[in-house]
Scaffold this motif. Sequence first.
Motif, PDB file in Angstrom:
ATOM      1  N   SER A  71      -4.135  47.589  70.481  1.00 20.00           N
ATOM      2  CA  SER A  71      -5.360  48.376  70.450  1.00 20.00           C
ATOM      3  C   SER A  71      -6.589  47.470  70.337  1.00 20.00           C
ATOM      4  O   SER A  71      -7.572  47.643  71.064  1.00 20.00           O
ATOM      5  N   GLY A  78     -11.653  46.062  77.159  1.00 18.13           N
ATOM      6  CA  GLY A  78     -12.347  47.226  77.699  1.00 18.13           C
ATOM      7  C   GLY A  78     -13.855  47.115  77.562  1.00 18.13           C
ATOM      8  O   GLY A  78     -14.604  47.368  78.518  1.00 18.13           O
ATOM      9  N   PHE A  82     -16.545  46.767  80.669  1.00 19.56           N
ATOM     10  CA  PHE A  82     -17.620  47.735  80.794  1.00 19.56           C
ATOM     11  C   PHE A  82     -18.980  47.038  80.757  1.00 19.56           C
ATOM     12  O   PHE A  82     -19.811  47.214  81.648  1.00 19.56           O
ATOM     13  N   MET A  99     -14.787  49.821  90.380  1.00 16.46           N
ATOM     14  CA  MET A  99     -14.254  50.611  89.259  1.00 16.46           C
ATOM     15  C   MET A  99     -14.070  49.793  87.969  1.00 16.46           C
ATOM     16  O   MET A  99     -13.306  50.190  87.093  1.00 16.46           O
ATOM     17  N   PRO A 102     -15.504  51.966  84.864  1.00 15.02           N
ATOM     18  CA  PRO A 102     -14.593  53.057  84.497  1.00 15.02           C
ATOM     19  C   PRO A 102     -13.232  52.565  83.986  1.00 15.02           C
ATOM     20  O   PRO A 102     -12.648  53.182  83.091  1.00 15.02           O
ATOM     21  N   THR A 103     -12.761  51.456  84.520  1.00 11.89           N
ATOM     22  CA  THR A 103     -11.510  50.881  84.028  1.00 11.89           C
ATOM     23  C   THR A 103     -11.671  50.433  82.580  1.00 11.89           C
ATOM     24  O   THR A 103     -10.819  50.704  81.726  1.00 11.89           O
ATOM     25  N   GLY A 105     -13.882  51.576  80.453  1.00 10.21           N
ATOM     26  CA  GLY A 105     -14.040  52.783  79.645  1.00 10.21           C
ATOM     27  C   GLY A 105     -12.723  53.477  79.366  1.00 10.21           C
ATOM     28  O   GLY A 105     -12.460  53.926  78.243  1.00 10.21           O
ATOM     29  N   THR A 106     -11.881  53.550  80.393  1.00 11.44           N
ATOM     30  CA  THR A 106     -10.563  54.160  80.213  1.00 11.44           C
ATOM     31  C   THR A 106      -9.725  53.347  79.236  1.00 11.44           C
ATOM     32  O   THR A 106      -9.048  53.911  78.363  1.00 11.44           O
ATOM     33  N   LEU A 107      -9.786  52.032  79.351  1.00  7.47           N
ATOM     34  CA  LEU A 107      -9.054  51.168  78.419  1.00  7.47           C
ATOM     35  C   LEU A 107      -9.564  51.357  76.989  1.00  7.47           C
ATOM     36  O   LEU A 107      -8.772  51.353  76.033  1.00  7.47           O
ATOM     37  N   ILE A 109     -10.806  54.164  75.729  1.00  9.11           N
ATOM     38  CA  ILE A 109     -10.270  55.447  75.262  1.00  9.11           C
ATOM     39  C   ILE A 109      -8.810  55.292  74.842  1.00  9.11           C
ATOM     40  O   ILE A 109      -8.402  55.732  73.760  1.00  9.11           O
ATOM     41  N   VAL A 110      -8.014  54.651  75.689  1.00  5.34           N
ATOM     42  CA  VAL A 110      -6.596  54.449  75.386  1.00  5.34           C
ATOM     43  C   VAL A 110      -6.433  53.592  74.131  1.00  5.34           C
ATOM     44  O   VAL A 110      -5.557  53.860  73.290  1.00  5.34           O
ATOM     45  N   SER A 111      -7.283  52.605  73.974  1.00  7.26           N
ATOM     46  CA  SER A 111      -7.195  51.722  72.801  1.00  7.26           C
ATOM     47  C   SER A 111      -7.539  52.456  71.508  1.00  7.26           C
ATOM     48  O   SER A 111      -6.910  52.221  70.471  1.00  7.26           O
TER      49      SER A 111
END
Length: 125
Positions: A71, A78, A82, A99, A102-103, A105-107, A109-111
């Motif tokens: 995490s 991430g 960003f 991307m 967004p990649t 940002g997604t990382l 969120i997942v983290s």
Amino acid sequence: MNRTSLFRILIICTGVMGADGVILAAASAHQPDASRLASASSMLLFHAAAVLGAVALIERGLAHLQIGLASAWGLVIGASLFAGDLTLRQYVGHGLFPMAAPTGGTLLIVSWIALAVSAAWPRRA
């Protein structure tokens, strides 16, 4: 590599993230139409503090070691993706790669979700 070394590297990364966040905040205050830099600054500063918190939680046994480390590294990578993408768009006119923001940002969120999950499996006493 032992746990202490991984923690030290993460802490060094957060120091760099924090410094870069302050630099980007100053740059955004002195440049016209620099809202991208303000967003990049915020991402770096907020997530630098979050990584320090994650390391402290892991060290105290309140978060699972491997999940917590994954995490923390996800937060570093991430936020860097960003912020790096937004900074390049401001200064160069194009991003890191398609991307990238967004990649990142997604990382992030997942983290954050992984950090929450890591608290469900803390270190065994």
